[in-house]
Design an enzyme around this catalytic site. Structure first.
Site, mmCIF file in Angstrom:
data_model
loop_
_atom_site.group_PDB
_atom_site.id
_atom_site.type_symbol
_atom_site.label_atom_id
_atom_site.label_comp_id
_atom_site.label_asym_id
_atom_site.label_seq_id
_atom_site.Cartn_x
_atom_site.Cartn_y
_atom_site.Cartn_z
ATOM 1 N N PHE A 16 0.829 -1.218 0.000
ATOM 2 C CA PHE A 16 0.000 0.000 0.000
ATOM 3 C C PHE A 16 0.863 1.268 0.000
ATOM 4 C CE2 PHE A 16 -2.078 2.659 3.552
ATOM 5 C CZ PHE A 16 -2.683 3.532 2.663
ATOM 6 N N GLY A 41 1.678 -7.680 -0.348
ATOM 7 C CA GLY A 41 1.653 -6.720 -1.461
ATOM 8 C C GLY A 41 1.121 -7.365 -2.732
ATOM 9 N N ASP A 59 12.971 -11.877 -0.700
ATOM 10 C CA ASP A 59 12.717 -11.688 0.725
ATOM 11 C C ASP A 59 13.832 -10.866 1.364
ATOM 12 O OD1 ASP A 59 12.370 -12.417 3.636
ATOM 13 O OD2 ASP A 59 10.793 -13.641 2.727
ATOM 14 N N ALA A 80 9.174 -3.219 4.032
ATOM 15 C CA ALA A 80 8.785 -4.628 4.091
ATOM 16 C C ALA A 80 8.652 -5.076 5.544
ATOM 17 C CB ALA A 80 9.824 -5.483 3.375
ATOM 18 N N SER A 123 6.177 2.572 13.688
ATOM 19 C CA SER A 123 4.732 2.672 13.937
ATOM 20 C C SER A 123 4.446 3.330 15.279
ATOM 21 C CB SER A 123 4.143 1.259 13.937
ATOM 22 O OG SER A 123 2.836 1.263 14.446
ATOM 23 N N TYR A 147 4.669 -7.156 17.332
ATOM 24 C CA TYR A 147 4.836 -6.166 16.258
ATOM 25 C C TYR A 147 5.493 -4.893 16.786
ATOM 26 C CZ TYR A 147 3.371 -2.679 12.728
ATOM 27 O OH TYR A 147 3.335 -1.663 11.797
ATOM 28 N N ASN A 176 -2.225 6.339 11.910
ATOM 29 C CA ASN A 176 -3.100 5.477 11.101
ATOM 30 C C ASN A 176 -3.141 5.975 9.663
ATOM 31 O OD1 ASN A 176 -3.877 5.111 13.990
ATOM 32 N ND2 ASN A 176 -5.266 3.617 13.108
ATOM 33 N N ILE A 192 -10.484 2.647 7.839
ATOM 34 C CA ILE A 192 -10.989 3.447 6.702
ATOM 35 C C ILE A 192 -11.156 2.576 5.473
ATOM 36 C CG2 ILE A 192 -10.466 5.379 5.128
ATOM 37 C CD1 ILE A 192 -9.523 6.981 7.476
HETATM 38 P P1 NAD Z 1 1.533 -3.617 3.115
HETATM 39 O O1 NAD Z 1 1.244 -4.998 3.658
HETATM 40 O O2 NAD Z 1 0.676 -3.113 2.023
HETATM 41 O O3 NAD Z 1 3.070 -3.512 2.685
HETATM 42 C C1 NAD Z 1 4.098 -4.329 3.214
HETATM 43 C C2 NAD Z 1 4.857 -4.919 2.026
HETATM 44 O O4 NAD Z 1 5.982 -5.679 2.492
HETATM 45 C C3 NAD Z 1 3.996 -5.875 1.191
HETATM 46 O O5 NAD Z 1 4.102 -5.534 -0.168
HETATM 47 C C4 NAD Z 1 4.605 -7.252 1.479
HETATM 48 O O6 NAD Z 1 4.429 -8.151 0.401
HETATM 49 C C5 NAD Z 1 6.055 -6.883 1.742
HETATM 50 N N1 NAD Z 1 6.776 -7.865 2.555
HETATM 51 C C6 NAD Z 1 6.360 -8.443 3.718
HETATM 52 N N2 NAD Z 1 7.311 -9.278 4.173
HETATM 53 C C7 NAD Z 1 8.351 -9.215 3.301
HETATM 54 C C8 NAD Z 1 9.610 -9.873 3.242
HETATM 55 N N3 NAD Z 1 9.990 -10.747 4.176
HETATM 56 N N4 NAD Z 1 10.443 -9.582 2.210
HETATM 57 C C9 NAD Z 1 10.055 -8.708 1.234
HETATM 58 N N5 NAD Z 1 8.860 -8.080 1.243
HETATM 59 C C10 NAD Z 1 8.018 -8.325 2.265
HETATM 60 O O7 NAD Z 1 1.476 -2.624 4.377
HETATM 61 P P2 NAD Z 1 1.631 -1.040 4.456
HETATM 62 O O8 NAD Z 1 0.457 -0.535 5.189
HETATM 63 O O9 NAD Z 1 1.984 -0.473 3.127
HETATM 64 O O10 NAD Z 1 2.883 -0.934 5.454
HETATM 65 C C11 NAD Z 1 4.177 -0.507 5.023
HETATM 66 C C12 NAD Z 1 5.041 -0.294 6.264
HETATM 67 O O11 NAD Z 1 4.485 0.746 7.071
HETATM 68 C C13 NAD Z 1 5.170 -1.518 7.164
HETATM 69 O O12 NAD Z 1 6.498 -1.579 7.658
HETATM 70 C C14 NAD Z 1 4.203 -1.213 8.303
HETATM 71 O O13 NAD Z 1 4.566 -1.879 9.495
HETATM 72 C C15 NAD Z 1 4.338 0.289 8.408
HETATM 73 N N6 NAD Z 1 3.179 0.953 9.035
HETATM 74 C C16 NAD Z 1 1.981 1.015 8.390
HETATM 75 C C17 NAD Z 1 0.904 1.658 8.996
HETATM 76 C C18 NAD Z 1 -0.456 1.782 8.339
HETATM 77 O O14 NAD Z 1 -1.345 2.427 8.926
HETATM 78 N N7 NAD Z 1 -0.658 1.224 7.149
HETATM 79 C C19 NAD Z 1 1.062 2.241 10.275
HETATM 80 C C20 NAD Z 1 2.298 2.153 10.897
HETATM 81 C C21 NAD Z 1 3.358 1.535 10.257
HETATM 82 C C1 UD1 Z 2 -3.435 0.533 14.454
HETATM 83 C C2 UD1 Z 2 -2.678 -0.464 13.606
HETATM 84 C C3 UD1 Z 2 -2.090 -1.510 14.464
HETATM 85 C C4 UD1 Z 2 -1.269 -0.895 15.610
HETATM 86 C C5 UD1 Z 2 -2.077 0.141 16.356
HETATM 87 C C6 UD1 Z 2 -1.158 0.852 17.339
HETATM 88 C C7 UD1 Z 2 -3.723 -0.492 11.405
HETATM 89 C C8 UD1 Z 2 -4.623 -1.205 10.476
HETATM 90 N N1 UD1 Z 2 -3.585 -1.051 12.640
HETATM 91 O O1 UD1 Z 2 -4.521 -0.129 15.076
HETATM 92 O O2 UD1 Z 2 -1.233 -2.274 13.658
HETATM 93 O O3 UD1 Z 2 -0.886 -1.861 16.536
HETATM 94 O O4 UD1 Z 2 -2.582 1.090 15.445
HETATM 95 O O5 UD1 Z 2 -1.745 1.916 17.951
HETATM 96 O O6 UD1 Z 2 -3.133 0.512 11.075
HETATM 97 N N2 UD1 Z 2 -12.809 -0.361 14.040
HETATM 98 C C9 UD1 Z 2 -14.185 -0.442 13.947
HETATM 99 N N3 UD1 Z 2 -14.708 -1.190 12.920
HETATM 100 C C10 UD1 Z 2 -13.919 -1.872 12.025
HETATM 101 C C11 UD1 Z 2 -12.505 -1.772 12.152
HETATM 102 C C12 UD1 Z 2 -12.007 -1.012 13.189
HETATM 103 O O7 UD1 Z 2 -14.914 0.134 14.737
HETATM 104 O O8 UD1 Z 2 -14.462 -2.542 11.129
HETATM 105 C C13 UD1 Z 2 -12.256 0.476 15.116
HETATM 106 C C14 UD1 Z 2 -11.226 -0.249 15.982
HETATM 107 O O9 UD1 Z 2 -11.841 -0.961 17.017
HETATM 108 C C15 UD1 Z 2 -10.369 0.916 16.462
HETATM 109 C C16 UD1 Z 2 -10.418 1.911 15.299
HETATM 110 O O10 UD1 Z 2 -11.546 1.553 14.504
HETATM 111 O O11 UD1 Z 2 -10.931 1.503 17.600
HETATM 112 C C17 UD1 Z 2 -9.173 1.890 14.415
HETATM 113 O O12 UD1 Z 2 -8.927 0.537 14.065
HETATM 114 P P1 UD1 Z 2 -7.722 0.103 13.092
HETATM 115 O O13 UD1 Z 2 -7.842 0.777 11.798
HETATM 116 O O14 UD1 Z 2 -7.674 -1.398 13.116
HETATM 117 O O15 UD1 Z 2 -6.429 0.729 13.767
HETATM 118 P P2 UD1 Z 2 -5.845 0.695 15.261
HETATM 119 O O16 UD1 Z 2 -6.729 -0.058 16.177
HETATM 120 O O17 UD1 Z 2 -5.531 2.103 15.619
#
Ligand code: NAD
Ligand code: UD1
Length: 315
Positions: A16, A41, A59, A80, A123, A147, A176, A192
């Protein structure tokens, strides 16, 4: 923005956030290499740019593959990871091999191949359930899941590789993140993405708890901007930055805004609160503003509209 580098590797670039970083780097005229094992991904995230990037299916646990992918790179964006918290709870050791050892291998690759800088995706999970708000980088971390411990370990290694070996590392603690291409398929996907899919197909979502819990939602393009700044700005090496907006929105209000956007008011189904759910989360982004020059461009409503357009087309 004009980047200070021309060649970049994105680990997790088929995901993403990583795929949006790839888009932005190409727009800056950079040469982009992606290393991804496609565990969460998708190649479809890169379909529109597949002829303009080099993609390696591999990997981050494979040091040789990493070295090959990082050849001639000046910057590594390290995304990753095993991103699912429940998966790390289920598999603490296997996930540590990716999130701890894999991350260490990325820093080691940078050291051995003279890659100037690594931007590490951390994170807000490292803060745990400390009720103090807003979250500031100086607060004592309280990781509550494998995590979160793994992200914190990555931050310590980033600091060590900076202090001991001179690799310029910058850690970004995302709050988030939301936006197009976020996968809504798991119940633990970002709220979302789940709400967007429900609204686009006119279905009722679950709200866990009373819906007054709140989050600091940051649009993916602002997270991309933070990454590009972190890769370029001086005086940021060895540091950690919160990346959010400094504004929080309740889950109940979030669904109301999405309903207004979709033009249909659907009542949510209330469910018991999730065990361990954090009530409030809010970033202090003063450090990112001062040192990275990071100011979010996307007001929440604008980010949501852009996101909804995407999910509407996907539905
Ligand atoms: P995502 O799952 O879409 O992206 C992670 C990517 O890493 C994927 O494409 C997956 O295939 C790849 N991957 C996983 N393991 C791997 C490995 N061993 N070797 C090579 N590739 C590997 O998730 P995202 O939301 O895009 O998250 C990206 C980064 O941001 C992650 O490190 C995640 O922990 C961090 N992050 C995301 C959020 C969020 O709200 N989405 C919040 C905090 C931190
Ligand atoms: C996020 C991270 C998580 C991390 C945490 C640390 C994501 C997806 N998750 O969790 O990896 O450990 O921050 O603070 O980014 N909810 C609903 N309905 C739904 C889904 C969720 O009500 O269908 C609520 C959840 O209960 C929560 C809020 O929405 O209260 C946000 O949920 P979510 O997007 O999963 O994120 P976090 O809980 O903040």
């Amino acid at each position: 923005m004009t980047t200070q580098f021309k060649n970049a590797l994105i680990t997790g670039g088929a995901g993403f956030i990583g795929s949006h970083i790839a888009d932005a780097l190409l727009a800056e005229g950079c040469t982009v290499t992606v290393l991804d094992n496609l565990s969460t991904g998708r190649l479809s995230n890169l379909e529109h740019i597949k002829d303009r990037i080099t993609f390696h299916k591999g990997d981050i646990q494979d040091q040789e593959m990493l070295a090959y992918a990082a050849k001639d790179c000046e910057v590594i964006f390290h995304l990753a990871a095993v991103v699912s918290v429940p998966q790390t709870v289920e598999h603490p050791v296997d996930s540590a091999l990716v999130n701890d050892i894999g991350t260490l291998r990325v820093f080691e690759t940078a050291r051995k191949n003279r890659v100037k800088r690594v931007v590490f995706s951390s994170s807000c999970a490292v803060y745990g359930d400390d009720p103090e708000l807003p979250k500031r980088e100086v607060m004592i971390p309280k990781p509550l899941s494998p995590y979160a411990v793994q992200k914190l370990t990555g931050e310590f290694h980033a600091r060590l590789y900076h202090d001991l070996y001179g690799v310029e590392t910058v850690c970004l603690r995302y709050f988030n993140v939301y936006g197009p291409r976020q996968d809504p398929s798991s119940p633990y996907s970002g709220v979302i993405s789940i709400f967007m899919k429900k609204a686009a197909s006119k279905e009722s979502p679950f709200i866990y708890g009373d819906g007054t819990q709140s989050r600091d939602f940051v649009f993916v393009k602002d997270v991309v901007k933070a990454n590009l700044l972190a890769a370029s700005m001086s005086q940021t090496e060895g540091r950690i930055f919160n990346i959010g907006t400094g504004r929080a929105v309740t889950i109940r209000h979030l669904w109301e805004i999405i309903c207004t956007m979709a033009g249909s008011h659907i009542a949510p189904a209330y469910q018991p609160a999730r065990p361990g759910d954090i009530r409030e989360s809010l970033a202090d982004i003063d450090q990112a503003k001062a040192l990275l020059g990071f100011h979010p461009d996307y007001l929440f409503e604008k980010g949501l509209e852009t996101t909804f357009e995407w999910y509407r087309k996907e539905a």
